[in-house]
Design a protein around this motif. Sequence first.
Motif, mmCIF file in Angstrom:
data_model
loop_
_atom_site.group_PDB
_atom_site.id
_atom_site.type_symbol
_atom_site.label_atom_id
_atom_site.label_comp_id
_atom_site.label_asym_id
_atom_site.label_seq_id
_atom_site.Cartn_x
_atom_site.Cartn_y
_atom_site.Cartn_z
ATOM 1 N N UNK A 59 -25.961 -78.261 27.001
ATOM 2 C CA UNK A 59 -26.052 -78.607 25.590
ATOM 3 C C UNK A 59 -24.746 -78.247 24.914
ATOM 4 N N UNK A 60 -24.249 -79.150 24.080
ATOM 5 C CA UNK A 60 -22.967 -78.969 23.420
ATOM 6 C C UNK A 60 -23.057 -79.406 21.966
ATOM 7 N N UNK A 61 -22.218 -78.831 21.137
ATOM 8 C CA UNK A 61 -21.995 -79.370 19.805
ATOM 9 C C UNK A 61 -20.923 -80.420 19.993
ATOM 10 N N UNK A 62 -21.219 -81.626 19.537
ATOM 11 C CA UNK A 62 -20.295 -82.726 19.800
ATOM 12 C C UNK A 62 -20.344 -83.736 18.675
ATOM 13 N N UNK A 63 -19.294 -84.537 18.621
ATOM 14 C CA UNK A 63 -19.233 -85.661 17.697
ATOM 15 C C UNK A 63 -19.468 -86.938 18.492
ATOM 16 N N UNK A 64 -20.147 -87.875 17.879
ATOM 17 C CA UNK A 64 -20.349 -89.171 18.525
ATOM 18 C C UNK A 64 -19.077 -89.989 18.350
ATOM 19 N N UNK A 65 -18.487 -90.389 19.448
ATOM 20 C CA UNK A 65 -17.284 -91.221 19.415
ATOM 21 C C UNK A 65 -17.664 -92.692 19.271
#
Length: 65
Positions: A22-28
């Motif tokens: 699980x990661x904190x991420x931005x949708x590209x």
Amino acid sequence: MVEVNADFTDVESGGDYLPEGQYQAEVESVELKKGARAEYLLWVFSSIESETKGKIGRASCRERV
């Protein structure tokens, strides 16, 4: 910032960019693709966590009928 929660249980992931987890991420990007049996969504994420910042993760999912 918008927070999106998505359940990718039982979907295939692609690429060796980020290990499973699980990661904190931005949708590209999110693209609707045509597969051999059904249309599916191809999600591309970019991690925003300091240890994995900028690494890319991909996941695809399709609706099961």
